[in-house]
Design an enzyme around this catalytic site. Sequence first.
Site, mmCIF file in Angstrom:
data_model
loop_
_atom_site.group_PDB
_atom_site.id
_atom_site.type_symbol
_atom_site.label_atom_id
_atom_site.label_comp_id
_atom_site.label_asym_id
_atom_site.label_seq_id
_atom_site.Cartn_x
_atom_site.Cartn_y
_atom_site.Cartn_z
ATOM 1 C CD GLU A 152 -3.225 -0.395 0.081
ATOM 2 O OE1 GLU A 152 -2.856 -1.556 -0.157
ATOM 3 O OE2 GLU A 152 -4.294 0.075 -0.354
ATOM 4 C CB THR A 154 7.785 1.753 0.380
ATOM 5 O OG1 THR A 154 8.069 2.952 -0.353
ATOM 6 C CG2 THR A 154 7.802 0.557 -0.546
ATOM 7 C CD GLU A 156 11.762 3.706 1.919
ATOM 8 O OE1 GLU A 156 10.719 3.059 1.689
ATOM 9 O OE2 GLU A 156 12.704 3.249 2.588
HETATM 10 C C1 LIG Z 1 2.814 -9.708 0.189
HETATM 11 C C2 LIG Z 1 2.553 -8.581 -0.760
HETATM 12 C C3 LIG Z 1 1.243 -8.266 -1.074
HETATM 13 C C4 LIG Z 1 0.965 -7.229 -1.963
HETATM 14 N N1 LIG Z 1 -0.337 -6.953 -2.245
HETATM 15 C C5 LIG Z 1 -0.626 -6.014 -3.178
HETATM 16 C C6 LIG Z 1 -1.981 -5.775 -3.562
HETATM 17 O O1 LIG Z 1 -2.906 -6.399 -3.059
HETATM 18 N N2 LIG Z 1 -2.229 -4.826 -4.495
HETATM 19 C C7 LIG Z 1 -1.216 -4.116 -5.093
HETATM 20 O O2 LIG Z 1 -1.482 -3.272 -5.948
HETATM 21 N N3 LIG Z 1 0.069 -4.314 -4.721
HETATM 22 C C8 LIG Z 1 0.397 -5.249 -3.792
HETATM 23 N N4 LIG Z 1 1.700 -5.482 -3.445
HETATM 24 C C9 LIG Z 1 2.747 -4.680 -4.083
HETATM 25 C C10 LIG Z 1 3.275 -3.612 -3.158
HETATM 26 O O3 LIG Z 1 2.330 -2.556 -3.019
HETATM 27 C C11 LIG Z 1 4.610 -3.100 -3.720
HETATM 28 O O4 LIG Z 1 5.563 -4.161 -3.569
HETATM 29 C C12 LIG Z 1 5.067 -1.855 -3.006
HETATM 30 O O5 LIG Z 1 4.239 -0.760 -3.291
HETATM 31 C C13 LIG Z 1 6.509 -1.470 -3.401
HETATM 32 O O6 LIG Z 1 6.626 -1.422 -4.774
HETATM 33 P P1 LIG Z 1 7.807 -2.217 -5.473
HETATM 34 O O7 LIG Z 1 7.835 -3.608 -4.938
HETATM 35 O O8 LIG Z 1 7.651 -2.038 -6.937
HETATM 36 O O9 LIG Z 1 9.113 -1.522 -4.950
HETATM 37 P P2 LIG Z 1 9.928 -0.367 -5.684
HETATM 38 O O10 LIG Z 1 9.018 0.713 -6.143
HETATM 39 O O11 LIG Z 1 10.824 -1.015 -6.679
HETATM 40 O O12 LIG Z 1 10.767 0.179 -4.466
HETATM 41 C C14 LIG Z 1 12.026 -0.365 -4.053
HETATM 42 C C15 LIG Z 1 12.612 0.556 -3.010
HETATM 43 O O13 LIG Z 1 12.852 1.853 -3.575
HETATM 44 C C16 LIG Z 1 12.150 2.837 -2.827
HETATM 45 N N5 LIG Z 1 11.649 3.882 -3.723
HETATM 46 C C17 LIG Z 1 10.943 3.733 -4.876
HETATM 47 N N6 LIG Z 1 10.617 4.920 -5.389
HETATM 48 C C18 LIG Z 1 11.121 5.863 -4.559
HETATM 49 C C19 LIG Z 1 11.128 7.285 -4.550
HETATM 50 N N7 LIG Z 1 10.514 8.002 -5.502
HETATM 51 N N8 LIG Z 1 11.764 7.910 -3.542
HETATM 52 C C20 LIG Z 1 12.372 7.208 -2.560
HETATM 53 N N9 LIG Z 1 12.397 5.861 -2.500
HETATM 54 C C21 LIG Z 1 11.784 5.200 -3.493
HETATM 55 C C22 LIG Z 1 11.008 2.086 -2.155
HETATM 56 O O14 LIG Z 1 10.563 2.789 -1.004
HETATM 57 C C23 LIG Z 1 11.684 0.774 -1.820
HETATM 58 O O15 LIG Z 1 12.452 0.924 -0.632
HETATM 59 C C24 LIG Z 1 2.008 -6.486 -2.551
HETATM 60 C C25 LIG Z 1 3.340 -6.798 -2.206
HETATM 61 C C26 LIG Z 1 3.606 -7.831 -1.338
HETATM 62 C C27 LIG Z 1 5.056 -8.148 -0.998
#
Ligand SMILES: Cc1cc2nc3c(=O)[nH]c(=O)nc-3n(C[C@H](O)[C@H](O)[C@H](O)COP(=O)(O)OP(=O)(O)OC[C@H]3O[C@@H](n4cnc5c(N)ncnc54)[C@H](O)[C@@H]3O)c2cc1C
Length: 170
Positions: A152, A154, A156
């Site tokens: 929902e 991170t 950050e």
């Molecule tokens: C168990 C589980 C259930 C989930 N359920 C759902 C769901 O029901 N629906 C859904 O839509 N998603 C779901 N997700 C996805 C989840 O919302 C994302 O994994 C999460 O939003 C982070 O996105 P990402 O994995 O692409 O990480 P990334 O965006 O790749 O981030 C990697 C790191 O970089 C940081 N980062 C990225 N952009 C920035 C920025 N602009 N400034 C500073 N730091 C930054 C992040 O904070 C993080 O530390 C789920 C994930 C998991 C693990």
Amino acid sequence: MTFENCRVPAQNLVWEEGKGFNFAMNTLNGGRIGIAAQAIGIAEASLEASLKYSKQRKAFGQEISNFQAIQFKLADMAVKVDAAKLLTLKAAALKDADKPYYKEAAMAKLYASKIAVECALEAIQIHGGYGYVREYLVERYLRDAKITEIYEGTSEIQRIVIARALLDQK
Ligand SMILES: Cc1cc2nc3c(=O)[nH]c(=O)nc-3n(C[C@H](O)[C@H](O)[C@H](O)COP(=O)(O)OP(=O)(O)OC[C@H]3O[C@@H](n4cnc5c(N)ncnc54)[C@H](O)[C@@H]3O)c2cc1C
């Protein structure tokens, strides 16, 4: 998920044209209150397990709950749980009143998920070796707490949302 050359009929348009992203973001705002509540549940369970175990476990001839070092951990956990509840209730009350709440939802989610991880870690510490193994639930609380800092949006991203809201207000 990728869509290539995907045509979507006009009647399936989400909200107004060009505003689908805002619509999706609004859904996340509400969800963040739910994740905050989930994190509070984990934090509260960590506190309850710690209270119970510290009154059972004896070391050096007495319950470990008699040690001030343990009492301070319990007190800090209780304060964090209550503070997270108040932040979350504030966001929920604004939503119920149809008032803007995206900053408050981000604040509640950011704080509640942070303290859930902290409380789960302290619960493991209070359980000593038992905290680390699966026989007791607290090691699971840490794994469950950690995801609340990620999905929902991170932590950050919550900070970005909060900072933008603060700067927009000036
Ligand atoms: C168990 C589980 C259930 C989930 N359920 C759902 C769901 O029901 N629906 C859904 O839509 N998603 C779901 N997700 C996805 C989840 O919302 C994302 O994994 C999460 O939003 C982070 O996105 P990402 O994995 O692409 O990480 P990334 O965006 O790749 O981030 C990697 C790191 O970089 C940081 N980062 C990225 N952009 C920035 C920025 N602009 N400034 C500073 N730091 C930054 C992040 O904070 C993080 O530390 C789920 C994930 C998991 C693990």
